[in-house]
Design an enzyme around this catalytic site. Structure first.
Site, PDB file in Angstrom:
ATOM      1  CB  SER A  68      -0.884   0.028   1.249  1.00 37.70           C
ATOM      2  OG  SER A  68      -1.673  -1.131   1.320  1.00 37.70           O
TER       3      SER A  68
HETATM    4  N1  SAH Z   1      -0.063  -5.153   4.168  1.00 40.01           N
HETATM    5  C1  SAH Z   1       0.670  -5.483   2.957  1.00 40.01           C
HETATM    6  C2  SAH Z   1      -0.084  -5.136   1.701  1.00 40.01           C
HETATM    7  C3  SAH Z   1      -1.080  -6.109   1.453  1.00 40.01           C
HETATM    8  S1  SAH Z   1      -1.880  -6.271  -0.110  1.00 40.01           S
HETATM    9  C4  SAH Z   1       2.018  -4.814   2.913  1.00 40.01           C
HETATM   10  O1  SAH Z   1       2.333  -4.019   3.806  1.00 40.01           O
HETATM   11  O2  SAH Z   1       2.786  -5.110   2.002  1.00 40.01           O
HETATM   12  C5  SAH Z   1      -3.137  -7.372   0.490  1.00 40.01           C
HETATM   13  C6  SAH Z   1      -2.637  -8.746   0.887  1.00 40.01           C
HETATM   14  O3  SAH Z   1      -3.749  -9.438   1.416  1.00 40.01           O
HETATM   15  C7  SAH Z   1      -2.118  -9.560  -0.284  1.00 40.01           C
HETATM   16  O4  SAH Z   1      -0.843 -10.028  -0.011  1.00 40.01           O
HETATM   17  C8  SAH Z   1      -3.139 -10.701  -0.376  1.00 40.01           C
HETATM   18  O5  SAH Z   1      -2.575 -11.925  -0.803  1.00 40.01           O
HETATM   19  C9  SAH Z   1      -3.633 -10.789   1.053  1.00 40.01           C
HETATM   20  N2  SAH Z   1      -4.940 -11.426   1.215  1.00 40.01           N
HETATM   21  C10 SAH Z   1      -6.006 -11.374   0.374  1.00 40.01           C
HETATM   22  N3  SAH Z   1      -7.036 -12.081   0.875  1.00 40.01           N
HETATM   23  C11 SAH Z   1      -6.614 -12.589   2.068  1.00 40.01           C
HETATM   24  C12 SAH Z   1      -7.232 -13.414   3.065  1.00 40.01           C
HETATM   25  N4  SAH Z   1      -8.475 -13.857   2.951  1.00 40.01           N
HETATM   26  N5  SAH Z   1      -6.491 -13.729   4.161  1.00 40.01           N
HETATM   27  C13 SAH Z   1      -5.218 -13.308   4.309  1.00 40.01           C
HETATM   28  N6  SAH Z   1      -4.586 -12.535   3.379  1.00 40.01           N
HETATM   29  C14 SAH Z   1      -5.271 -12.182   2.287  1.00 40.01           C
END
Ligand code: SAH
Length: 232
Positions: A68
């Site tokens: 993000s």
């Molecule tokens: N917080 C992260 C950015 C995340 S992008 C950072 O600092 O880099 C969103 C993330 O959520 C992705 O890696 C995706 O694979 C994960 N995601 C999506 N659905 C999910 C779920 N049901 N449970 C856990 N993770 C999930």
């Protein structure tokens, strides 16, 4: 401080100013900004993108996912309003960057990531960089992390269609949930849900946002179709 870190903090401050009427604040807590300044963001992005790491935008991290933008990480962290003794849960570890920011602000971070390769890479990266109070597990965040619940704060970094009930259950009295809710790749709102000391819930819409979707959670219910009767 690295010059690019100083620029990132100035860009965050500028975006806070533009959005102040929506987010209801003129600045984020100094300890949140200090935590943003302390994390080497270039070590959480792909090598080819390191020169863009401190720009105030999201970046791809593989597997169709993104880290993000710094302003959003800082905003969500500020909304969580966590303290040094708190135990917090993040859903969506991704690169591990948000978890690293939280690491400096709380006692213990638990983070769930659904994509096994990202979970493994983030766990290794966080350990290598010395973020020893972060536990990463591969799993579907819709269920939360029952073995470690309740939490003093829960932060979801992917957009859910609705607030997963398990996450509300896993909030301590007085804790906050920060979560983007909306349709995949369409309008989403960043929501703040506060559980009062008596268990009552208060919901605030903070800002329109654009997150990658929260996947998993079982089949998507068909809209408009009645739920099958029990036993049908
Ligand atoms: N917080 C992260 C950015 C995340 S992008 C950072 O600092 O880099 C969103 C993330 O959520 C992705 O890696 C995706 O694979 C994960 N995601 C999506 N659905 C999910 C779920 N049901 N449970 C856990 N993770 C999930």
């Amino acid at each position: 401080m690295r010059p690019d870190t100083a620029r990132m903090l100035r860009d965050i401050a500028a975006e806070i100013h533009y959005t102040r009427a929506l987010i209801g604040r003129e600045a984020f807590a100094p300890r949140v900004m200090a935590a943003m300044a302390a994390v080497p963001r270039h070590l959480f992005v792909p090598e080819g993108d390191q020169d863009l790491a401190y720009a105030n935008g999201p970046l791809p991290i593989g597997w169709g996912q993104t880290i993000s933008q710094p302003y959003i990480v800082a905003l969500m962290t500020d909304l969580l309003a966590c303290g040094p003794d708190d135990r917090v849960l993040e859903i969506g570890t991704g690169s591990g960057y948000q978890a690293a920011v939280l690491s400096g602000l709380v006692a213990q971070v638990y983070s769930l990531e659904i994509i096994p390769q990202l979970a493994k890479a983030a766990a290794e990266r966080l350990a290598r960089l010395g973020y020893l109070n972060v536990s990463v597990r591969q799993g579907d965040g819709h269920q939360g992390w029952p073995e470690q619940a309740p939490f003093d704060g829960i932060l979801v970094t992917a957009a859910a269609r609705a607030i997963p009930p398990a996450l509300v259950d896993q909030l301590s009295p007085g804790a906050r949930l920060v979560i983007p809710v909306g349709q995949p790749y369409a309008h989403q709102d960043l929501l703040l849900l506060e559980k009062g000391p008596d268990g009552s819930l208060a919901l605030t819409e903070v800002l329109g946002v654009a997150f990658v979707p929260l996947t998993g959670g079982g089949p998507v219910p068909a809209t408009g179709a009645p739920e099958p009767a029990p036993g049908a």
